[in-house]
Enzyme design. Structure first.
Site, PDB file in Angstrom:
ATOM      1  N   CYS A 199     -11.473  16.562  -4.361  1.00  0.00           N
ATOM      2  CA  CYS A 199     -12.431  15.498  -4.692  1.00  0.00           C
ATOM      3  C   CYS A 199     -13.835  15.786  -4.164  1.00  0.00           C
ATOM      4  CB  CYS A 199     -11.947  14.165  -4.136  1.00  0.00           C
ATOM      5  SG  CYS A 199     -10.260  13.792  -4.604  1.00  0.00           S
ATOM      6  N   HIS A 234     -17.102   8.649  -3.491  1.00  0.00           N
ATOM      7  CA  HIS A 234     -15.889   9.052  -4.213  1.00  0.00           C
ATOM      8  C   HIS A 234     -15.121   7.794  -4.616  1.00  0.00           C
ATOM      9  CE1 HIS A 234     -12.422  11.074  -5.566  1.00  0.00           C
ATOM     10  NE2 HIS A 234     -11.662  10.770  -4.529  1.00  0.00           N
ATOM     11  N   ASN A 284      -9.052   7.444  -9.950  1.00  0.00           N
ATOM     12  CA  ASN A 284      -9.565   8.573  -9.176  1.00  0.00           C
ATOM     13  C   ASN A 284      -9.524   9.825 -10.055  1.00  0.00           C
ATOM     14  OD1 ASN A 284      -9.966  10.680  -7.390  1.00  0.00           O
ATOM     15  ND2 ASN A 284      -8.497   9.938  -5.857  1.00  0.00           N
TER      16      ASN A 284
HETATM   17  O1  UT7 Z   1      -8.797  11.367  -3.682  1.00  0.00           O
HETATM   18  C1  UT7 Z   1      -8.383  11.785  -2.400  1.00  0.00           C
HETATM   19  C2  UT7 Z   1      -8.364  10.661  -1.500  1.00  0.00           C
HETATM   20  N1  UT7 Z   1      -7.264   9.793  -1.783  1.00  0.00           N
HETATM   21  C3  UT7 Z   1      -7.256   8.626  -1.213  1.00  0.00           C
HETATM   22  O2  UT7 Z   1      -8.216   8.337  -0.548  1.00  0.00           O
HETATM   23  C4  UT7 Z   1      -6.080   7.728  -1.352  1.00  0.00           C
HETATM   24  C5  UT7 Z   1      -5.852   7.041  -0.041  1.00  0.00           C
HETATM   25  N2  UT7 Z   1      -4.746   6.121   0.004  1.00  0.00           N
HETATM   26  C6  UT7 Z   1      -4.713   4.957  -0.699  1.00  0.00           C
HETATM   27  O3  UT7 Z   1      -5.573   4.668  -1.487  1.00  0.00           O
HETATM   28  C7  UT7 Z   1      -3.587   3.992  -0.390  1.00  0.00           C
HETATM   29  O4  UT7 Z   1      -2.890   4.440   0.745  1.00  0.00           O
HETATM   30  C8  UT7 Z   1      -2.582   3.811  -1.561  1.00  0.00           C
HETATM   31  C9  UT7 Z   1      -3.250   3.009  -2.663  1.00  0.00           C
HETATM   32  C10 UT7 Z   1      -2.122   5.150  -2.070  1.00  0.00           C
HETATM   33  C11 UT7 Z   1      -1.366   3.018  -1.076  1.00  0.00           C
HETATM   34  O5  UT7 Z   1      -1.764   1.771  -0.515  1.00  0.00           O
HETATM   35  P1  UT7 Z   1      -1.178   1.296   0.897  1.00  0.00           P
HETATM   36  O6  UT7 Z   1      -1.755  -0.033   1.139  1.00  0.00           O
HETATM   37  O7  UT7 Z   1      -1.449   2.383   1.881  1.00  0.00           O
HETATM   38  O8  UT7 Z   1       0.333   1.125   0.577  1.00  0.00           O
HETATM   39  P2  UT7 Z   1       1.612   1.887   1.184  1.00  0.00           P
HETATM   40  O9  UT7 Z   1       1.631   3.296   0.729  1.00  0.00           O
HETATM   41  O10 UT7 Z   1       1.687   1.626   2.642  1.00  0.00           O
HETATM   42  O11 UT7 Z   1       2.758   1.092   0.483  1.00  0.00           O
HETATM   43  C12 UT7 Z   1       2.986  -0.298   0.748  1.00  0.00           C
HETATM   44  C13 UT7 Z   1       4.188  -0.748  -0.030  1.00  0.00           C
HETATM   45  C14 UT7 Z   1       5.383   0.138   0.170  1.00  0.00           C
HETATM   46  O12 UT7 Z   1       6.530  -0.672   0.186  1.00  0.00           O
HETATM   47  P3  UT7 Z   1       7.241  -1.045   1.588  1.00  0.00           P
HETATM   48  O13 UT7 Z   1       7.603   0.278   2.182  1.00  0.00           O
HETATM   49  O14 UT7 Z   1       6.188  -1.780   2.364  1.00  0.00           O
HETATM   50  O15 UT7 Z   1       8.384  -1.878   1.143  1.00  0.00           O
HETATM   51  C15 UT7 Z   1       5.399   0.994  -1.073  1.00  0.00           C
HETATM   52  O16 UT7 Z   1       6.700   1.443  -1.398  1.00  0.00           O
HETATM   53  O17 UT7 Z   1       3.886  -0.708  -1.438  1.00  0.00           O
HETATM   54  C16 UT7 Z   1       4.886   0.055  -2.118  1.00  0.00           C
HETATM   55  N3  UT7 Z   1       4.263   0.742  -3.243  1.00  0.00           N
HETATM   56  C17 UT7 Z   1       4.109   0.179  -4.455  1.00  0.00           C
HETATM   57  N4  UT7 Z   1       4.454  -1.020  -4.945  1.00  0.00           N
HETATM   58  C18 UT7 Z   1       4.126  -1.297  -6.227  1.00  0.00           C
HETATM   59  C19 UT7 Z   1       3.711   1.978  -3.280  1.00  0.00           C
HETATM   60  N5  UT7 Z   1       3.217   2.232  -4.490  1.00  0.00           N
HETATM   61  C20 UT7 Z   1       3.433   1.147  -5.243  1.00  0.00           C
HETATM   62  C21 UT7 Z   1       3.146   0.789  -6.584  1.00  0.00           C
HETATM   63  N6  UT7 Z   1       3.515  -0.430  -7.022  1.00  0.00           N
HETATM   64  N7  UT7 Z   1       2.505   1.645  -7.408  1.00  0.00           N
END
Ligand code: UT7
Length: 333
Positions: free
Chosen positions: A119, A260, A290
């Site tokens: 990125c 970004h 993204n």
């Molecule tokens: O381009 C390079 C840079 N990239 C980034 O900067 C991305 C950085 N990361 C993020 O943007 C975020 O971490 C995400 C959007 C990827 C994820 O958000 P989060 O708030 O960190 O969520 P998480 O990964 O901690 O997941 C929370 C919950 C989990 O369930 P449990 O374990 O709490 O029961 C996941 O399994 O949300 C669940 N989950 C989803 N639920 C519905 C993960 N993906 C999804 C989904 N739909 N697509």
């Protein structure tokens, strides 16, 4: 007193962008994986993304964005002497996507190569091109961020497939003329200790795709989102502060921050840490998700064409991606 070569100022003479026609909405993704529009919108800010056609490659999108940037710069492709394509989704592993772009544009006197910095690639390219122009090595450069990420997504993995999209953005750089602005300061950095947090594990020499591992989708983006999130906020904040300090700019001097486009929560956190109100931070991830190297390039072009900044305004670009890599630039337009 005459200026030394290393101080020849470099300006952005034109920007352009292109996104594919096909729109994939959050509602469409609800049919593919166990997710919801509500979850995607509140956790990321993304509402839809664009998906390239099967016969539409990274180079094709790069060329379309480039033609718009060249037109705005009032420059012919034959006047280019440098083309840098930033991409992690090249048409082919070799030759470089920049070679296809050079041919298609008819920029036959340009040196053309790719850089792989995820990125952050567009701003890595900006730093390289700026330095090569200010050294006097090249006059006119085209820098492009272009990605067909849809080819490297596991469409059964809800952790990643909701985040990414396809597109391209480009900018034409040349020596500044009387009364024009210039790229004031750039900062780039890398932390190779974090390669495991965001990568495409398969398809390279470390892990070729074979008939035995084909069903594991190893040539797809894999990410530990929560960890990446924390690093993204810290690195982008620090990098943006570095270029603002080098340019002697305070938050109130900044007309627009163009970050970004990975996650609205990351962007809000950075704006907060830079003391820049959110109405002076540009976002378009709602429409495109993204698009990795293309994201900041598309955002710069859209903000420019929407008149969000104009001649004399100071803007800050800031990015973060796999590697980890990060980069920033302060620009007087
Ligand atoms: O381009 C390079 C840079 N990239 C980034 O900067 C991305 C950085 N990361 C993020 O943007 C975020 O971490 C995400 C959007 C990827 C994820 O958000 P989060 O708030 O960190 O969520 P998480 O990964 O901690 O997941 C929370 C919950 C989990 O369930 P449990 O374990 O709490 O029961 C996941 O399994 O949300 C669940 N989950 C989803 N639920 C519905 C993960 N993906 C999804 C989904 N739909 N697509």
């Amino acid at each position: 007193m005459s200026q030394s070569h290393s101080h020849i100022p470099v300006t952005i003479a034109g920007t352009g962008s292109y996104v594919p026609e096909k729109v994939l909405t959050n509602a469409d993704l609800e049919k593919l994986v166990d997710t919801s529009d509500e979850w995607i919108t509140t956790r990321t800010g993304i509402r839809e993304r664009r998906i390239a056609a099967d016969d539409e490659f990274t180079s094709h999108m790069a060329v379309k964005a480039s033609l718009k940037a060249l037109e705005q710069a009032g420059m012919e492709a034959s006047e280019l002497d440098l083309i840098i394509v930033a991409t992690i989704t090249p048409d082919t592993l070799t030759p470089a996507t920049a070679c296809y772009v050079q041919k298609e544009l008819g920029a036959m006197t340009a040196v053309a190569f790719d850089i792989s910095a995820a990125c952050s690639g567009f701003l890595y390219g900006m730093k390289i091109a700026k330095r090569l122009i200010s050294d006097g090595a090249f006059k006119n450069a085209l820098i492009i961020g272009a990605e067909k990420l849809s080819s490297f997504i596991n469409w059964e993995d809800r952790n990643t497939c909701i985040l990414f999209g396809d597109g391209a953005g480009a900018a034409v750089l040349r020596q500044s003329r009387e009364g024009e602005g210039h790229i004031i300061a750039t900062d780039i950095g890398t932390d190779g200790n974090q390669t495991h947090l965001l990568n495409i594990p398969g398809g390279g020499s470390a892990c070729p795709i074979t008939t035995e591992n084909a069903d594991q989708r190893l040539a797809s983006l894999a990410m530990l989102g929560k960890e990446v999130f924390k690093h993204a906020v810290t690195r982008m904040r620090d990098s943006a502060k570095t270029v603002m300090a080098r340019a002697g700019l305070k938050p109130e001097d900044i007309k627009l921050v163009v970050p970004h486009q990975a996650n609205l929560r990351i962007i809000d956190a950075i704006a907060d840490r830079l003391d820049v109100p959110s109405d002076r931070v540009f976002t378009n991830l709602q429409k495109y998700g993204n698009t990795s190297a293309a994201a900041v390039a598309i955002a710069l072009d859209e903000a420019h064409r929407e008149g969000r900044f104009t001649r004399g305004d100071k803007i800050v670009l800031v990015v973060f991606g796999a590697g980890f890599t990060w980069a920033s630039a302060t620009i007087e337009w």
